[in-house]
Design an enzyme around this catalytic site. Structure first.
Site, PDB file in Angstrom:
ATOM      1  N   TYR A  35       0.825  -1.202   0.000  1.00 29.97           N
ATOM      2  CA  TYR A  35       0.000   0.000   0.000  1.00 29.97           C
ATOM      3  C   TYR A  35       0.857   1.250   0.000  1.00 29.97           C
ATOM      4  CZ  TYR A  35       1.058   0.971   4.913  1.00 29.97           C
ATOM      5  OH  TYR A  35       1.714   1.291   6.079  1.00 29.97           O
ATOM      6  N   LYS A 149       6.492  -1.926   1.633  1.00 31.48           N
ATOM      7  CA  LYS A 149       5.338  -1.350   2.345  1.00 31.48           C
ATOM      8  C   LYS A 149       4.199  -2.361   2.315  1.00 31.48           C
ATOM      9  CE  LYS A 149       3.395   3.221   3.203  1.00 31.48           C
ATOM     10  NZ  LYS A 149       3.579   3.150   4.638  1.00 31.48           N
ATOM     11  N   GLU A 181      13.132   2.759  13.221  1.00 28.03           N
ATOM     12  CA  GLU A 181      12.169   3.792  12.819  1.00 28.03           C
ATOM     13  C   GLU A 181      11.015   3.762  13.817  1.00 28.03           C
ATOM     14  OE1 GLU A 181      10.286   2.983   9.027  1.00 28.03           O
ATOM     15  OE2 GLU A 181      10.433   0.826   9.320  1.00 28.03           O
ATOM     16  N   LEU A 205      11.400   1.381   6.416  1.00 31.60           N
ATOM     17  CA  LEU A 205      10.712   1.831   5.212  1.00 31.60           C
ATOM     18  C   LEU A 205      11.433   3.091   4.726  1.00 31.60           C
ATOM     19  CD1 LEU A 205       8.147   1.239   3.460  1.00 31.60           C
ATOM     20  CD2 LEU A 205       7.259   3.317   4.518  1.00 31.60           C
TER      21      LEU A 205
HETATM   22  N1  PDD Z   1       3.331   5.489   7.119  1.00 32.87           N
HETATM   23  N2  PDD Z   1       8.020   4.065   8.323  1.00 32.87           N
HETATM   24  C1  PDD Z   1       6.875   3.372   8.389  1.00 32.87           C
HETATM   25  C2  PDD Z   1       6.863   2.056   9.088  1.00 32.87           C
HETATM   26  C3  PDD Z   1       5.707   3.896   7.803  1.00 32.87           C
HETATM   27  O1  PDD Z   1       4.556   3.189   7.859  1.00 32.87           O
HETATM   28  C4  PDD Z   1       5.752   5.168   7.169  1.00 32.87           C
HETATM   29  C5  PDD Z   1       4.540   5.752   6.496  1.00 32.87           C
HETATM   30  C6  PDD Z   1       6.983   5.849   7.132  1.00 32.87           C
HETATM   31  C7  PDD Z   1       7.128   7.180   6.438  1.00 32.87           C
HETATM   32  O2  PDD Z   1       6.980   7.052   5.046  1.00 32.87           O
HETATM   33  P1  PDD Z   1       6.500   8.287   4.153  1.00 32.87           P
HETATM   34  O3  PDD Z   1       7.427   9.418   4.462  1.00 32.87           O
HETATM   35  O4  PDD Z   1       6.672   7.799   2.773  1.00 32.87           O
HETATM   36  O5  PDD Z   1       5.080   8.597   4.500  1.00 32.87           O
HETATM   37  C8  PDD Z   1       8.095   5.263   7.711  1.00 32.87           C
HETATM   38  C9  PDD Z   1       2.116   5.857   6.460  1.00 32.87           C
HETATM   39  C10 PDD Z   1       1.867   7.317   6.505  1.00 32.87           C
HETATM   40  C11 PDD Z   1       0.972   5.025   7.032  1.00 32.87           C
HETATM   41  O6  PDD Z   1       1.143   3.809   7.123  1.00 32.87           O
HETATM   42  O7  PDD Z   1      -0.066   5.577   7.374  1.00 32.87           O
END
Ligand code: PDD
Length: 289
Positions: A35, A149, A181, A205
């Site tokens: 996703y 993801k 993270e 991620l």
């Molecule tokens: N989450 N690390 C994890 C585990 C994440 O699920 C996310 C994003 C990030 C940051 O990624 P980005 O900068 O591309 O949004 C890092 C999204 C927002 C979610 O699952 O809702």
């Protein structure tokens, strides 16, 4: 507002009033899918190309054929905003699964991937962005391929719930004390004027906002080190912040009930927030095909 999701399955693309998942769906039964959460500011996508690139990387990693090109999908996502008359701040949730088939661990044959996308309003977290948030730390018990993801988010969900139960915003994860993270965001410390964060390996991620944080740091001549740090170092940091598409660049002012530095968002965090606002909200981000 009426919500018109995209459902792209078996090569058909339709707009529907409501989103119905098939009964035997591999995303539901196995978490067999991937996703993206894509930010929208004033009706325009932010970092769409970065999200598309990551979606296709994730698909390749788990051997899902999306049956659509990046360009076609981008076009569909733009149509989704148009159809919903989106002009506000929001997000799109986009999900691709290995399709609908009788339940069997083995990949189904000749089964097209299912793609779903819908848009929702999401106002910015203005107060939190101004004052910062509290966090907890938890062991990172996820698998080895966190760069994908994946829909399998149970460890992330449980960690985030623990944070919530302690009136905190996020859970910072660590493997053998080395910080990776957060449950749904990337994490950084600032020490002696330099930023440190876990390298973009299979253990985290590779955040789209993280790519921008590195760029902003370079533009501002702030040293940016992809170097993992220990949990203990959070408490000695001058600043701590996290990043994600929904959280933006969020100051962290408390970890495990301990105040970070003076308990206020730091100077470098503020500079990065300003750079983010300039990039996401002031710069023209309209994408056309
Ligand atoms: N989450 N690390 C994890 C585990 C994440 O699920 C996310 C994003 C990030 C940051 O990624 P980005 O900068 O591309 O949004 C890092 C999204 C927002 C979610 O699952 O809702």
């Amino acid at each position: 507002m009426a919500v018109y999701p995209i459902v792209l399955a078996q090569q058909n693309f339709t707009h529907q009033d409501s989103l119905h998942y098939p009964f035997e769906e591999r995303g539901l039964q196995f978490g067999d899918g991937i996703y993206e959460v894509i930010r929208i500011y004033k009706g325009n996508y932010y970092l769409l190309k970065e999200h598309m690139d990551r979606l296709f990387r994730s698909a390749e990693a788990i051997k899902i054929d999306l049956n659509v090109t990046k360009e076609e999908l981008t076009r569909l996502l733009l149509k989704l905003l148009e159809k919903n008359k989106m002009t506000s701040d929001g997000k799109v949730y986009l999900q691709a699964t290995r399709g609908s088939a009788p339940r069997d661990h083995v990949f189904p044959i000749d089964t097209p991937a299912n793609l779903y996308a819908y848009v929702q309003d999401l106002p910015r977290h203005s107060e939190k962005l101004k004052h910062g948030v509290c966090t907890i730390t938890r062991p990172d018990v996820r698998w080895e391929n966190c760069y994908i993801k994946s829909l399998n988010l149970l460890p992330n969900v449980l960690a985030k719930q623990e944070a919530k139960e302690q009136n905190c915003y996020e859970a910072i994860l660590h493997r053998d004390e080395l910080v990776t993270e957060c449950s749904s965001s990337n994490i950084y410390i600032v020490k002696d004027g330099a930023i440190y964060t876990h390298p973009a390996t299979n253990r985290i991620l590779h955040g789209c906002v993280r790519i921008r944080v590195e760029k902003f740091a370079n533009d501002l001549s702030i040293p940016f080190h992809e170097q993992a740090f220990y949990k203990e170092e959070l408490f000695q940091a001058d600043e701590v912040f996290l990043s994600s598409s929904t959280s933006e660049i969020m100051p962290v002012i408390q970890v495990d009930n301990e105040q970070i530095h003076d308990g206020k968002p730091g100077v470098i965090t503020r500079k990065l927030q300003e750079a983010y606002e300039q990039d996401a909200l002031i710069t023209e981000n309209k994408i056309t095909l």
